[in-house]
Design a protein around this motif. Structure first.
Motif: not given
Length: 187
Positions: A93-98, A100-107, A135-139, A165-166
């Motif tokens: 999955r593209d890092v930006r999409s991934w 965003a999903a991590m931020r959306h779920t809060g996990h 964002s940097f930490g997730l990336y 994935y996209e």
């Protein structure tokens, strides 16, 4: 992936035989799992159980191909020990999409389970324990985990086809053709 999901949290083979399959039957009564579970030893556990189930499914079902959609590198390592023609389809999955999903779920993404206090400190420092939510930490987490997976794939030496994935979700013809090519199938 179903093998991993079925084994998760189980301690005994009896628990596995009683677990309900997606077909609605208990493992021991399922057309797929029944013969496989009948051939597995009571003393087999953990990675050996996973490998035994895959090998038994291969032998008892008379299939030349088994698809396992595992998402963890540990299953890849176990599959690599079997006498099978292992091929890997890596869906990334593209890092930006991934992110965003991590931020959306809060996990936040999980850290690798440290084995001692020194590894806990190292993991926190290397991955930016508090910054995993930025964002940097997730990336950084995504990048480091993907590089670690690249290294594992290289160590296993199985032919690997990487697919976005996209792209798979939006323009399926090309990714499916690449999967077919990797598996020596006609598209």
């Amino acid at each position: 992936g179903e093998i991993h999901a079925v084994l998760r949290g189980l301690r005994t083979l009896d628990q596995l035989r009683a677990r309900i399959c997606t077909c609605g039957e208990a493992g021991r009564s399922c057309d797929l799992w029944g013969p496989v579970l009948a051939s597995v030893s009571e003393t087999t556990t953990g990675p050996e159980l996973y490998a035994a189930i895959v090998a038994s499914a291969h032998d008892s079902l008379g299939r030349s191909t088994i698809a396992d959609s595992s998402k963890l590198p540990t299953q890849l390592a176990m599959l690599a020990t079997l006498d099978v023609d292992l091929r890997v389809i890596r869906l990334t999955r593209d890092v930006r999409s991934w992110a965003a999903a991590m931020r959306h779920t809060g996990h936040p993404p999980p850290l690798r389970i440290p084995r001692n206090r020194a590894e806990i400190a190292d993991a926190r420092e290397a991955l930016g324990f508090r910054s995993r939510r930025t964002s940097f930490g997730l990336y950084r987490w995504w990048y480091l985990r993907n590089r670690a997976l690249d290294a594992r794939l290289a160590a296993v030496g199985a032919p690997t086809t990487a697919i976005s994935y996209e792209q798979f979700a939006t323009a399926t013809a090309l990714p499916l053709a690449r999967v077919a090519e990797c598996l020596d199938l006609s598209p």
